[in-house]
Design a protein around this motif. Sequence first.
Motif, PDB file in Angstrom:
ATOM      1  N   TYR A 124     -24.148  51.303 -61.870  1.00  0.00           N
ATOM      2  CA  TYR A 124     -22.913  51.375 -61.312  1.00  0.00           C
ATOM      3  C   TYR A 124     -22.425  50.037 -61.612  1.00  0.00           C
ATOM      4  CZ  TYR A 124     -24.413  55.892 -59.342  1.00  0.00           C
ATOM      5  OH  TYR A 124     -25.037  56.995 -58.962  1.00  0.00           O
TER       6      TYR A 124
ATOM      7  N   ASN B 207     -32.769  56.118 -47.997  1.00  0.00           N
ATOM      8  CA  ASN B 207     -31.307  56.177 -48.236  1.00  0.00           C
ATOM      9  C   ASN B 207     -31.103  55.088 -49.220  1.00  0.00           C
ATOM     10  OD1 ASN B 207     -28.751  57.163 -48.275  1.00  0.00           O
ATOM     11  ND2 ASN B 207     -28.331  56.455 -46.255  1.00  0.00           N
ATOM     12  N   GLY B 208     -30.187  55.451 -50.383  1.00  0.00           N
ATOM     13  CA  GLY B 208     -29.898  54.310 -51.210  1.00  0.00           C
ATOM     14  C   GLY B 208     -31.163  54.087 -52.486  1.00  0.00           C
ATOM     15  N   ALA B 209     -32.266  54.725 -52.172  1.00  0.00           N
ATOM     16  CA  ALA B 209     -33.301  54.508 -53.299  1.00  0.00           C
ATOM     17  C   ALA B 209     -32.842  54.660 -54.839  1.00  0.00           C
ATOM     18  CB  ALA B 209     -34.288  55.179 -52.998  1.00  0.00           C
ATOM     19  N   GLY B 210     -32.001  55.717 -54.820  1.00  0.00           N
ATOM     20  CA  GLY B 210     -31.629  56.122 -56.278  1.00  0.00           C
ATOM     21  C   GLY B 210     -31.869  57.403 -56.670  1.00  0.00           C
ATOM     22  N   LYS B 211     -32.164  58.179 -55.531  1.00  0.00           N
ATOM     23  CA  LYS B 211     -32.516  59.641 -55.744  1.00  0.00           C
ATOM     24  C   LYS B 211     -31.489  60.680 -56.379  1.00  0.00           C
ATOM     25  CE  LYS B 211     -33.371  60.483 -51.580  1.00  0.00           C
ATOM     26  NZ  LYS B 211     -32.965  59.132 -50.985  1.00  0.00           N
ATOM     27  N   SER B 212     -30.386  60.249 -56.038  1.00  0.00           N
ATOM     28  CA  SER B 212     -29.189  61.231 -56.369  1.00  0.00           C
ATOM     29  C   SER B 212     -28.952  60.689 -57.721  1.00  0.00           C
ATOM     30  CB  SER B 212     -27.910  60.925 -55.483  1.00  0.00           C
ATOM     31  OG  SER B 212     -28.257  61.649 -54.404  1.00  0.00           O
ATOM     32  N   THR B 213     -28.787  59.337 -57.975  1.00  0.00           N
ATOM     33  CA  THR B 213     -28.505  58.591 -59.247  1.00  0.00           C
ATOM     34  C   THR B 213     -29.584  59.298 -60.369  1.00  0.00           C
ATOM     35  OG1 THR B 213     -27.768  56.605 -58.023  1.00  0.00           O
ATOM     36  CG2 THR B 213     -28.272  56.394 -60.477  1.00  0.00           C
TER      37      THR B 213
END
Lengths: 235, 327
Positions: free
Chosen positions: A11, A36-42
């Motif tokens: 990003y 949270n913020g690990a990159g799963k959704s990405t």
Amino acid sequence: MLKLKDVHTYYGNIHALKGINIEVTEGEVISLIGANGAGKSTTLMTTSGVVPAKRGSIEFKGKDITHLPADEIVKLGICQVPEGRRIFPYLTVAENLDMGAFLRNDTDQIKSDMDYVYGLFPILANRRNQAGGTLSGGEQQMLAISRALMCRPKVLLLDEPSLGLAPIIIKQIFSIIKKINEEQNTTIFIVEQNANLALKAAHRGYVMENGVITMTDTGENLLSNENIKKAYLGI
Amino acid sequence: MRWIYITIGVAITGVLGFLGIREVVSDPVYFLELLLGGLTRGSIYALIALGYTMVYGIIQLINFAHGEIYMIGAMTALIVASVLGLWGWNAGVIAILAVVFAVVYSCAYGFTVEKIAYKPLRNAPRLSALISAIGMSLFLQNYVMLAQTPEFMPFRSLIPDFAFWEPYAHIMSSVELTIIVTTVIVMVLLGILIKFTRIGKAMRATAQDKVMAALLGINVNQVISTTFVVGSATAAIGGVLIACHVGQINFFIGFLAGLKAFIAAVLGGIGSIPGAVLGSLVLGISESFFTGYFWSEYEDVFAFSILVIILIFRPSGILGKHEAQKV
Ligand SMILES: Nc1ncnc2c1ncn2[C@@H]1O[C@H](COP(=O)(O)OP(=O)(O)O)[C@@H](O)[C@H]1O
Ligand SMILES: [Mg+2]
């Protein structure tokens, strides 16, 4: 069936995925867990073609889909239930389901699929003419899953299906996920912060930290792994 | 503070109401003329305002070039009608072809403007797209001025005086009747399109959440293009109708009409389709009464005052959603 090979996603300057490798076999339920913020959704958004991969490749059934636009990827049968459900708030429940079937024109089949999801979640049938935005969180999650099923997915990507829901609803949703996998033979890729739940449901799991996959094993083995227990299961 | 506003509001409404009733009773035919004139005006605003509101709803852009699309519609109709008229074609055929060409040309321009001026700026700050829109508007005005002429050109009405309407023609002309009826038909068709068709649902879904729409296989770019095309088509119809009504056009007619329609869209609640129609009718009718009963020379000042007042007191418009809810 679905193969992510050394995928890097950015990003702007933020290097969100730093060369991840994930492989999903047909008929499997796999879980990707991480803080949270690990990159799963990405990971899911890159697979779906919403956030492009800068390097690496994504293959689906042997076809390179790395640079396909999102709508083309859906056509191949990869459907996502994104984080936060993203129900269309001013469309009715029935219209939200119609949008799930947007790419299809087999009217009779659509009708029977709609009956099928109303069977899975009878509450949605009662609410079919109500605006999506007026549903409760749990109902929205049911609608989001149903909407994705209306795509007739070969692979269903689920981003934190348990987020913000009461335990009893979470249980119901996970039992339906299992049912979809077993009855429809749909391959399922779940992303969760709730590691216990996700690993119990999955055949295999991946653990992600700061954009890197740090571990992968069967769900059972991960659940009994000491490091996982400490870091994610709070035991 | 609040009660002061309320008192002032009630006082103004009371005085205007009193004056209004006196006027209506003393000359009901004049009142009816003004009402119908306002309805005609409002119908035209509505045909243009739809384009503003649909485009805003889907990409949150004020398409300042939209007035020019309307002007291009009127221009195209003029050219087609003049050429076919020279060839001595039948008036009915000319009218139909003029409208068809106007719609096709305007749609082509609307489609192209989006592709050239807005699509490349989809992820840029909103101000960039707005500036691009203003640039496009100036470009199209000047292009048409150079390609045609800066002068006003007479536009012979494509709409005949209907025999059956003869008894009422002194209150409302056949052209005005056509404008109102056409607008109603267009609105109903548009309502059906948006509410029930596949592309209409895709438009609403895309307006609410583009990423989710894409995740369901909707080609978002195509939906946005369609929105521009539909808005351009209704504006073109408005352009042809108003040209028939006013009887002359030039390259600049899109500017004021576009601004007025924009005000109407803001008044109704920008982004809302029923809002655009309602805002247009309210603006058209109130303008008509204002000019008919008060100062005719301040017509445009009146419209802009309304804009300022809405922006101060109710920026979301009559039917608009509150900013926080807007997707
Ligand atoms: N739209 C975005 N713009 C910039 N950075 C983002 C965006 N989305 C996510 N990120 C960043 O990318 C990293 C991974 O985020 P995400 O994939 O949402 O993690 P997770 O789903 O595991 O919580 C985080 O550092 C987050 O701040
Ligand atoms: Mg996430």
